[in-house]
Design a protein around this motif. Structure first.
Motif, PDB file in Angstrom:
ATOM      1  N   GLN B 243       0.849  -1.197   0.000  1.00  0.00           N
ATOM      2  CA  GLN B 243       0.000   0.000   0.000  1.00  0.00           C
ATOM      3  C   GLN B 243       0.881   1.243   0.000  1.00  0.00           C
ATOM      4  O   GLN B 243       0.497   2.296  -0.473  1.00  0.00           O
ATOM      5  N   ALA B 244       2.041   1.080   0.596  1.00  0.00           N
ATOM      6  CA  ALA B 244       3.024   2.169   0.637  1.00  0.00           C
ATOM      7  C   ALA B 244       4.373   1.555   0.991  1.00  0.00           C
ATOM      8  O   ALA B 244       4.449   0.380   1.330  1.00  0.00           O
ATOM      9  N   ILE B 245       5.406   2.380   0.881  1.00  0.00           N
ATOM     10  CA  ILE B 245       6.749   1.919   1.223  1.00  0.00           C
ATOM     11  C   ILE B 245       7.260   2.773   2.384  1.00  0.00           C
ATOM     12  O   ILE B 245       7.094   3.994   2.371  1.00  0.00           O
ATOM     13  N   LEU B 246       7.859   2.125   3.363  1.00  0.00           N
ATOM     14  CA  LEU B 246       8.562   2.884   4.400  1.00  0.00           C
ATOM     15  C   LEU B 246       9.964   3.099   3.850  1.00  0.00           C
ATOM     16  O   LEU B 246      10.813   2.227   3.937  1.00  0.00           O
ATOM     17  N   SER B 247      10.191   4.256   3.246  1.00  0.00           N
ATOM     18  CA  SER B 247      11.443   4.430   2.508  1.00  0.00           C
ATOM     19  C   SER B 247      12.549   5.083   3.329  1.00  0.00           C
ATOM     20  O   SER B 247      13.700   5.103   2.911  1.00  0.00           O
ATOM     21  N   GLY B 248      12.202   5.588   4.490  1.00  0.00           N
ATOM     22  CA  GLY B 248      13.240   6.171   5.344  1.00  0.00           C
ATOM     23  C   GLY B 248      12.689   6.465   6.726  1.00  0.00           C
ATOM     24  O   GLY B 248      11.473   6.497   6.927  1.00  0.00           O
ATOM     25  N   GLY B 265      14.810  23.521  17.349  1.00  0.00           N
ATOM     26  CA  GLY B 265      14.312  22.204  16.943  1.00  0.00           C
ATOM     27  C   GLY B 265      15.399  21.252  16.489  1.00  0.00           C
ATOM     28  O   GLY B 265      15.239  20.528  15.513  1.00  0.00           O
ATOM     29  N   GLU B 266      16.495  21.225  17.235  1.00  0.00           N
ATOM     30  CA  GLU B 266      17.643  20.409  16.836  1.00  0.00           C
ATOM     31  C   GLU B 266      17.301  18.923  16.639  1.00  0.00           C
ATOM     32  O   GLU B 266      17.650  18.325  15.619  1.00  0.00           O
ATOM     33  N   GLY B 267      16.605  18.340  17.620  1.00  0.00           N
ATOM     34  CA  GLY B 267      16.273  16.917  17.526  1.00  0.00           C
ATOM     35  C   GLY B 267      15.373  16.639  16.332  1.00  0.00           C
ATOM     36  O   GLY B 267      15.587  15.679  15.579  1.00  0.00           O
ATOM     37  N   ALA B 268      14.362  17.474  16.147  1.00  0.00           N
ATOM     38  CA  ALA B 268      13.425  17.302  15.035  1.00  0.00           C
ATOM     39  C   ALA B 268      14.150  17.432  13.703  1.00  0.00           C
ATOM     40  O   ALA B 268      13.934  16.644  12.772  1.00  0.00           O
ATOM     41  N   TYR B 269      15.025  18.419  13.609  1.00  0.00           N
ATOM     42  CA  TYR B 269      15.804  18.661  12.393  1.00  0.00           C
ATOM     43  C   TYR B 269      16.638  17.430  12.049  1.00  0.00           C
ATOM     44  O   TYR B 269      16.634  16.933  10.916  1.00  0.00           O
ATOM     45  N   ARG B 270      17.334  16.912  13.042  1.00  0.00           N
ATOM     46  CA  ARG B 270      18.186  15.740  12.814  1.00  0.00           C
ATOM     47  C   ARG B 270      17.374  14.513  12.409  1.00  0.00           C
ATOM     48  O   ARG B 270      17.791  13.742  11.548  1.00  0.00           O
ATOM     49  N   ALA B 271      16.213  14.315  13.075  1.00  0.00           N
ATOM     50  CA  ALA B 271      15.384  13.138  12.768  1.00  0.00           C
ATOM     51  C   ALA B 271      14.897  13.183  11.319  1.00  0.00           C
ATOM     52  O   ALA B 271      14.971  12.194  10.586  1.00  0.00           O
ATOM     53  N   MET B 272      14.417  14.353  10.882  1.00  0.00           N
ATOM     54  CA  MET B 272      13.912  14.490   9.505  1.00  0.00           C
ATOM     55  C   MET B 272      15.044  14.328   8.491  1.00  0.00           C
ATOM     56  O   MET B 272      14.893  13.663   7.467  1.00  0.00           O
ATOM     57  N   GLN B 273      16.171  14.945   8.814  1.00  0.00           N
ATOM     58  CA  GLN B 273      17.328  14.880   7.909  1.00  0.00           C
ATOM     59  C   GLN B 273      17.783  13.427   7.714  1.00  0.00           C
ATOM     60  O   GLN B 273      18.082  12.992   6.605  1.00  0.00           O
ATOM     61  N   GLU B 274      17.766  12.694   8.829  1.00  0.00           N
ATOM     62  CA  GLU B 274      18.196  11.308   8.775  1.00  0.00           C
ATOM     63  C   GLU B 274      17.231  10.456   7.939  1.00  0.00           C
ATOM     64  O   GLU B 274      17.657   9.566   7.200  1.00  0.00           O
ATOM     65  N   ALA B 275      15.940  10.738   8.062  1.00  0.00           N
ATOM     66  CA  ALA B 275      14.942   9.990   7.282  1.00  0.00           C
ATOM     67  C   ALA B 275      15.176  10.197   5.793  1.00  0.00           C
ATOM     68  O   ALA B 275      15.126   9.251   5.003  1.00  0.00           O
ATOM     69  N   LEU B 276      15.462  11.439   5.401  1.00  0.00           N
ATOM     70  CA  LEU B 276      15.725  11.736   3.985  1.00  0.00           C
ATOM     71  C   LEU B 276      17.013  11.065   3.524  1.00  0.00           C
ATOM     72  O   LEU B 276      17.094  10.517   2.427  1.00  0.00           O
ATOM     73  N   LEU B 278      18.469   8.360   4.719  1.00  0.00           N
ATOM     74  CA  LEU B 278      18.334   6.904   4.601  1.00  0.00           C
ATOM     75  C   LEU B 278      17.673   6.531   3.277  1.00  0.00           C
ATOM     76  O   LEU B 278      18.013   5.535   2.643  1.00  0.00           O
ATOM     77  N   ALA B 279      16.710   7.352   2.852  1.00  0.00           N
ATOM     78  CA  ALA B 279      16.008   7.075   1.594  1.00  0.00           C
ATOM     79  C   ALA B 279      16.767   7.633   0.399  1.00  0.00           C
ATOM     80  O   ALA B 279      16.398   7.372  -0.738  1.00  0.00           O
ATOM     81  N   ASP B 280      17.802   8.410   0.667  1.00  0.00           N
ATOM     82  CA  ASP B 280      18.550   9.081  -0.385  1.00  0.00           C
ATOM     83  C   ASP B 280      17.622   9.938  -1.253  1.00  0.00           C
ATOM     84  O   ASP B 280      17.629   9.855  -2.481  1.00  0.00           O
ATOM     85  N   ILE B 281      16.825  10.726  -0.589  1.00  0.00           N
ATOM     86  CA  ILE B 281      15.867  11.586  -1.293  1.00  0.00           C
ATOM     87  C   ILE B 281      16.141  13.043  -0.919  1.00  0.00           C
ATOM     88  O   ILE B 281      16.398  13.352   0.241  1.00  0.00           O
ATOM     89  N   GLN B 282      16.131  13.916  -1.912  1.00  0.00           N
ATOM     90  CA  GLN B 282      16.373  15.335  -1.664  1.00  0.00           C
ATOM     91  C   GLN B 282      15.119  15.985  -1.071  1.00  0.00           C
ATOM     92  O   GLN B 282      13.999  15.573  -1.374  1.00  0.00           O
ATOM     93  N   PRO B 283      15.307  17.030  -0.256  1.00  0.00           N
ATOM     94  CA  PRO B 283      14.149  17.681   0.367  1.00  0.00           C
ATOM     95  C   PRO B 283      13.076  18.122  -0.643  1.00  0.00           C
ATOM     96  O   PRO B 283      11.884  18.064  -0.339  1.00  0.00           O
TER      97      PRO B 283
END
Lengths: 85, 742
Positions: B243-248, B265-276, B278-283
């Motif tokens: 139905q969907a992919i967990l890509s990062g 928002g240091e923690g939030a920034y790092r978490a989002m950055q890491e998700a991108l 891992l998926a190798d996807i640009q913002p």
């Protein structure tokens, strides 16, 4: 007023668990937060609970605490004017 | 070689619907489920809430559970969502023993404990609910309605619990630990946290307005959601579609404050950055962000800053769906992940209801529904203590994803125990127990505490319960002696969390009523306070989670560290096991049959272990690890064959009625290996398996096993041990095996 200030110091020590302090150690004109005692936002919330419990003062807006908790003297003044018990 | 993680099914229950179809309807109709309190018995009628529109009785009926069964609302909601998820993914009952279940919750069975607390303390009434107080038993209750899952564990990182359950499930799949894992979370509203949030003055008396200039706090909500994560191979074999992919995904710690987010928002920034990453996807590929967006002045400002830092001028469309459901706390990560899947499948941007005025320095959320095709969605879930996580959910398009390896293949290299420290009923922060163990005659004993002044300043220590001080002291000592400057991750296990502050809060709630409760007690009562305080104290922004699953809480934390090292994500981790006990709670748990039966010795335990991938100056090697839930004897035997060792460190306590069966089982599994024990001097506690790892590691380092550790003292020998297996069979349901080598 001096009596209220002294009682207030005792209540602050108890509410904030300042185990090693005595009322004499707190300068009533020094700031409670930041430089002074080094208290933080959770302490401010504890002081709000303490004021409600002991003096029947209900503070709705936590931001208001900033002015009231400037120092023990300012706090005592606010309590004297607004207490309901 | 690619290994996308497929989402092959999901189920959800919240204030806007009891299943996916109702949920989609409400999202498309902009229909909020937040309103006046109906089901929770509380004095605080002034707060709007997002309740699931069913009573416990109605939920039991729906799940075919008899009327007088012992249930908790969190488990019931969990069952409803899990039922839908399993059906949605076409999972049949006979598949369950090969599937893992990972759930996130913080309140666990608190809905019952807060009603019956005074009975627990004073009489025999309702004592059958004591055993379902903790988070782990809540997950097991949910799982067992459907069969015997291969493994079950519980994340408890406050409002990011479900998101972190999803992350663990993905890591297990990537490491080949399972083909299918069901992940998510469940949480009901309780008086406990309604009053707790009220004491923090972050509840709004009006419907919440995330990212609005007039926002004044959050509305509490409740619900549950689970996702079925699956390998591509397994899905193909079963003939089910993604139905969907967990890509990062990413997890980071704000390491700023226990209840507030940092201004940038240091923690939030790092978490989002890491998700991108891992998926190798640009913002610029992100089509929508489902914000954490609670509606508190602090969260929304901090989250806006984090998003602006990552996306610059081009912030993608973003909204918080909390005005629909209220803040569903521990379940929000998986509930909102399901919303994202629905948005992907149906091509729409969910509206940020109740928004009208832009806030200073904030993002402008989606305030009118937009229909458009979406490919990549970022879904945020942040928790107290700065436990921030972000998930990247993508439309299944294998052609695009195929050339994007999500991560390197897992490597099977030995890991090393670099240091291990304890504070327990034995002399603290040393190994005196080897030669001069402290002897106890009483069944319940509190830890021997060192002076904490060397580790925590008095102004910081004054609000901390014992468990927090012990955790900080053992953590700092373990890091100091590990030879590392800092660790890449902080992972904690705790069976019952901060019992002392929980007790203070429950007692005040039960005796003084729902007014003027202490914010300190509340904020120190959440399980993840331990791990996040250690992060704040050691200024560590790395991966940070907390497990709360009975006797395998420490083991779950250890497993997480091992998985991430195998994935090359981290090179070191501080793994903690912390549990405290008060006289009152000891008596409650004894009454509930949870511990202290037959007057076995009970204690408290704080153990901190540093694991690393480099061997310099280590205590020993960690060569193999496995966790199992209710395995058959055949399965257990097959696993045991991979864990041959000369010595088996068992969890017998020396005077428990179950000792004999434990030893018999151990002999059946491991034949002639020499049996050891440690609970006769350390006592029983929920994370005592952590003490087991500590004891074994120290014996391997010392090159000697003290005679008093031998079950049969005649087997004691001067010979240097070359390996020890820690065999933990903790509570009838759960097993763990940890093999250490000199």
């Amino acid at each position: 007023m001096d009596e209220l200030i002294y009682t207030l110091k005792q209540q602050i020590i108890e509410a904030l668990n300042l185990e090693d302090m005595k009322p004499e150690d707190i300068d009533e004109n020094a700031s409670l937060f930041g430089e002074g005692l080094g208290l933080d936002s959770i302490d401010a919330l504890e002081l709000i609970v303490m004021m409600e419990k002991n003096y029947g003062i209900k503070l709705q807006d936590p931001a208001k605490g900033k002015e009231i908790f400037k120092s023990v003297a300012v706090m005592a003044d606010f309590i004297a004017k607004n207490r309901t018990k | 070689m690619t290994n996308p993680i497929l989402i092959t099914g999901c189920g959800v229950v919240s204030a806007i619907g009891n299943n996916k179809a109702e949920t989609l309807d409400a999202l498309l109709d902009n229909r909020s489920g937040v309103g006046e309190l109906v089901y929770l018995k509380t004095e605080h009628k002034e707060f709007p809430v997002g309740e699931v529109k069913m009573s416990d009785e109605e939920m039991r009926k729906l799940m075919n559970i008899r009327d007088n069964a012992i249930t908790t609302r969190t488990a019931l909601m969990g069952m409803i969502a899990l039922d839908e998820a399993l059906k949605d993914a076409k999972i049949t009952p006979e598949m369950i023993p090969n599937i893992g279940f990972i759930s996130g919750t913080t309140v666990g069975g608190m809905d019952m404990s807060e009603q019956f607390y005074l009975d627990y303390v004073n009489n025999e009434k309702h004592k059958e609910y004591i055993a379902v107080h903790d988070c782990g038993s809540c997950s097991e209750m949910t799982a067992e309605h459907f069969g015997k899952f291969a493994f079950v564990t519980t994340l408890s990182t406050a409002c990011s619990s479900a998101a972190n359950a999803i992350i663990l499930g993905a890591n297990m799949i990537r490491c080949g630990e399972a083909d299918i894992v069901v992940v998510g979370g469940s949480e009901c509203i309780t008086k406990f946290h309604l009053n707790g949030f009220n004491s923090l003055m972050i509840l709004d008396t009006k419907p919440c307005r995330p990212f609005d200039a007039t926002r004044a706090g959050l509305n509490l909500g409740e619900g549950a959601a689970y996702l079925v994560l699956e390998t591509e191979e397994s899905a193909k074999k079963r003939g089910v579609r993604a139905q969907a992919i967990l890509s990062g995904y990413g997890n980071a710690c704000d390491a700023f404050h226990q209840t507030a987010s940092s201004p940038d928002g240091e923690g939030a920034y790092r978490a989002m950055q890491e998700a991108l990453k891992l998926a190798d996807i640009q913002p610029d590929k992100i089509d929508y962000i489902n914000a954490h967006g609670t509606g508190t002045p602090n969260n929304d400002l901090s989250e806006s800053q984090a998003v602006k830092r990552l996306f610059g001028e081009n912030v993608p469309p973003m909204s918080s769906t909390k005005p629909f459901t209220g803040h569903t706390t521990s379940a929000s990560g998986s509930i909102e992940a399901v919303f994202c899947i629905l948005a992907l499948q149906n091509g729409f941007l969910p509206v940020n209801l109740n928004w009208s005025q832009p806030m200073d320095d904030g993002i402008v959320p989606v305030h009118q529904q937009v229909k458009k095709e979406l490919k990549h969605i970022l879904c945020n879930a942040f928790g107290f203590g700065g436990n921030d996580s972000s998930m990247l959910i993508s439309k299944p398009r294998f052609d695009e994803l195929n050339d994007r390896p999500m991560a390197p293949e897992p490597v099977e290299e030995p890991l090393y125990v670099l240091s291990a420290k304890q504070i327990s009923v034995q002399q603290p922060l040393c190994e005196d127990w080897m030669t001069q163990p402290v002897d106890y005659q009483t069944p319940f004993n509190r830890s021997i505490d060192p002076s904490f002044k060397d580790y925590i300043s008095p102004i910081e220590a004054r609000r901390m319960g014992k468990i927090l001080k012990r955790a900080i002291a053992t953590s700092k000592e373990a890091i100091k002696t590990s030879g590392l400057e800092t660790v890449d991750a902080i992972i904690t296990g705790t069976g019952y969390g901060c019992i002392e502050n929980t007790e203070f809060f429950l007692e005040a709630l039960s005796k003084d009523g729902e007014q003027m409760l202490s914010p300190t007690y509340f904020m120190q009562s959440t399980h993840n306070t331990i791990s996040s305080l250690v992060a704040i104290q050691t200024k560590n922004h790395g991966y940070n989670v907390t497990y709360a699953h009975k006797g395998i809480s420490f083991d779950s934390a250890l497993q997480d560290a091992v998985l991430q090292m195998r994935l090359g994500k981290i090179n070191s981790a501080l793994v903690g096991g912390h549990d405290e006990l008060t006289p009152t709670f000891y008596n409650i748990l004894k009454k509930g049959g949870m511990m202290g039966q037959y007057d076995e010795m009970c204690g408290e335990a704080a153990v901190s272990v540093v694991l690393g991938t480099k061997s310099d100056n280590c205590l020993c090697k960690l060569v193999n690890f496995k966790m199992l839930h209710k395995p058959s004897m055949d399965k257990l035997k097959a696993i045991a064959a991979d864990f041959k060792a000369d010595y088996i460190l068992t969890g017998i306590s020396g005077n428990h009625k179950g000792d004999e069966a434990y030893l018999k089982e151990t002999k059946e599994l491991f034949g002639d290996a020499k049996l050891l024990k440690y609970k006769h001097i350390f006592g029983e506690s929920f994370t005592s398996s952590g003490i087991g790892v500590y004891v074994a590691a120290q014996c391997l380092k010392a090159g000697k096993i003290p005679t008093h550790l031998f079950v049969n003292p005649q087997e004691a020998t001067e010979k240097k041990p070359s390996n020890i297996l820690i065999f933990n069979h903790s509570d009838g349901n759960n097993y763990s095996l940890t093999l250490l080598e000199a």
